[in-house]
Design an enzyme around this catalytic site. Structure first.
Site, PDB file in Angstrom:
ATOM      1  CG  HIS A  79      -1.927  -1.149   1.359  1.00  0.00           C
ATOM      2  ND1 HIS A  79      -2.278  -1.691   2.399  1.00  0.00           N
ATOM      3  CD2 HIS A  79      -2.160  -1.961   0.074  1.00  0.00           C
ATOM      4  CE1 HIS A  79      -3.187  -2.764   2.004  1.00  0.00           C
ATOM      5  NE2 HIS A  79      -3.056  -2.970   0.835  1.00  0.00           N
ATOM      6  CG  HIS A 238      -7.829  -2.914  -1.539  1.00  0.00           C
ATOM      7  ND1 HIS A 238      -6.961  -2.172  -0.909  1.00  0.00           N
ATOM      8  CD2 HIS A 238      -7.152  -3.956  -1.663  1.00  0.00           C
ATOM      9  CE1 HIS A 238      -6.061  -2.324  -0.362  1.00  0.00           C
ATOM     10  NE2 HIS A 238      -5.979  -3.777  -0.779  1.00  0.00           N
ATOM     11  CG  ASP A 242      -3.795  -4.891  -3.342  1.00  0.00           C
ATOM     12  OD1 ASP A 242      -3.392  -4.145  -2.471  1.00  0.00           O
ATOM     13  OD2 ASP A 242      -4.663  -5.655  -3.095  1.00  0.00           O
ATOM     14  CG  HIS A 265      -0.278  -8.803  -3.921  1.00  0.00           C
ATOM     15  ND1 HIS A 265      -0.402  -7.332  -4.029  1.00  0.00           N
ATOM     16  CD2 HIS A 265      -1.033  -8.915  -2.751  1.00  0.00           C
ATOM     17  CE1 HIS A 265      -0.833  -6.650  -3.205  1.00  0.00           C
ATOM     18  NE2 HIS A 265      -1.403  -7.677  -2.262  1.00  0.00           N
TER      19      HIS A 265
END
Length: 305
Positions: A79, A238, A242, A265
């Site tokens: 973040h 969100h 990421d 990720h």
């Protein structure tokens, strides 16, 4: 000349570590041109540096880590890395007196405020961008992510969560990136998790900092946070946050179009590594004239005020 950016002054904040639940002090320091993004653990003697590097990234169930050749790691960098990407910070030293960056509220917004409080300084050295020249795509089962050439930075992200709290119309988000758009539309979107997963992890001594203060928490039917969501589509926003952080692990803002379906990720990092490994797929570029710079990277008044 479009110049590299760093901070005007040192700033500090405290927060809680997602893994340990303990207080963490975070210090952000200006750095000279061509330093890059360096994460530093000062709880080790001597301190250990972790330069942002796509090849050093490890994805765990809880977070993204940077790992060095001695298998020492620093956790929960994603973040803060997104905030650096959002504001186009090229050179910075990030110190923590713990094995992890504090989770704050589970979004990038506290880091954005901290960076803006430090002030953004321009260095007398050309900023290098990574420009995508050829389409590169990676897949994992039905999940995929790709980059295509584009004179700017666009993102188009789709999730596929079958959950009553997530309306089917709120599973895709697309935007043309800019620092303003990042701050307004993306930076405040929080990470999320199931109550049962958090309880299970905490029963095993993990995720001890996990709480309603740093995540959207859901059960099988609804969002459990008293204040609800910050955006109707906060979940997919969100995931885009990421991705912005993951793709900045090369230390440079990227000029290209990013599209992803059910990516996370690990797949975002796989795409970044695939691009960098294919020499003909990308190039470094600098800009002598503001007029040549893609709109995505024009400095907003809030950043260089």
């Amino acid at each position: 000349m479009i110049k590299q950016r760093t901070l005007k002054r040192i700033v500090q904040a405290t927060g809680v570590g997602l893994h340990t639940g303990k207080k963490v002090t975070l210090t952000l320091r200006p750095a000279p041109a061509n330093t890059g993004v360096i994460y530093r653990r000062t709880d080790l003697n001597p301190p250990v540096d972790f330069p942002a590097d796509a090849k050093s990234v490890r994805d765990t169930m809880l977070c993204t880590c940077l790992v060095n050749e001695h298998d020492v790691r620093i956790s929960t960098v994603e973040h803060l890395n997104a905030a650096l990407a959002g504001l186009g910070i090229d050179n910075i030293v990030i110190e923590v007196n713990a094995p992890e960056i504090p989770i704050m509220d589970g979004s990038a917004a506290p880091f954005v405020y901290l960076l803006l409080d430090a002030g953004i300084d321009e260095l007398n050295c050309a900023k290098k961008f990574v420009r995508i020249k050829e389409t590169v795509r990676v897949e994992d089962g039905d999940k995929w992510a790709e980059f295509k050439p584009y004179n700017g930075f666009s993102l188009d992200f789709t999730i596929d969560f079958n959950h009553p709290a997530i309306d089917s119309s709120n599973q895709r988000y697309a935007m043309n990136f800019s620092a303003d758009a990042f701050m307004r539309q993306i930076s405040r979107a929080r990470t999320f998790g199931f109550m049962r997963d958090i309880e299970y992890l905490q029963s095993r001594g993990l995720c001890l900092g996990g709480s309603f203060d740093c995540a959207i928490v859901v059960d099988d039917y609804r969002v459990l946070n008293e204040d609800g969501l910050r955006f109707e589509d906060e979940f997919v926003r969100h995931k885009m946050l990421d991705a912005i952080g993951d793709l900045f692990m090369c230390g440079h803002n990227i000029i290209g179009a990013f599209t992803a379906y059910k990516s996370g990720h690990a797949l975002n990092n796989k795409l970044l590594q695939a691009v960098l490994a294919k020499q003909e797929a990308w190039e470094y570029v600098t800009f002598q004239d503001d007029a040549e710079l893609p709109l995505a990277f024009k400095a907003p008044s809030a950043v260089l005020a």
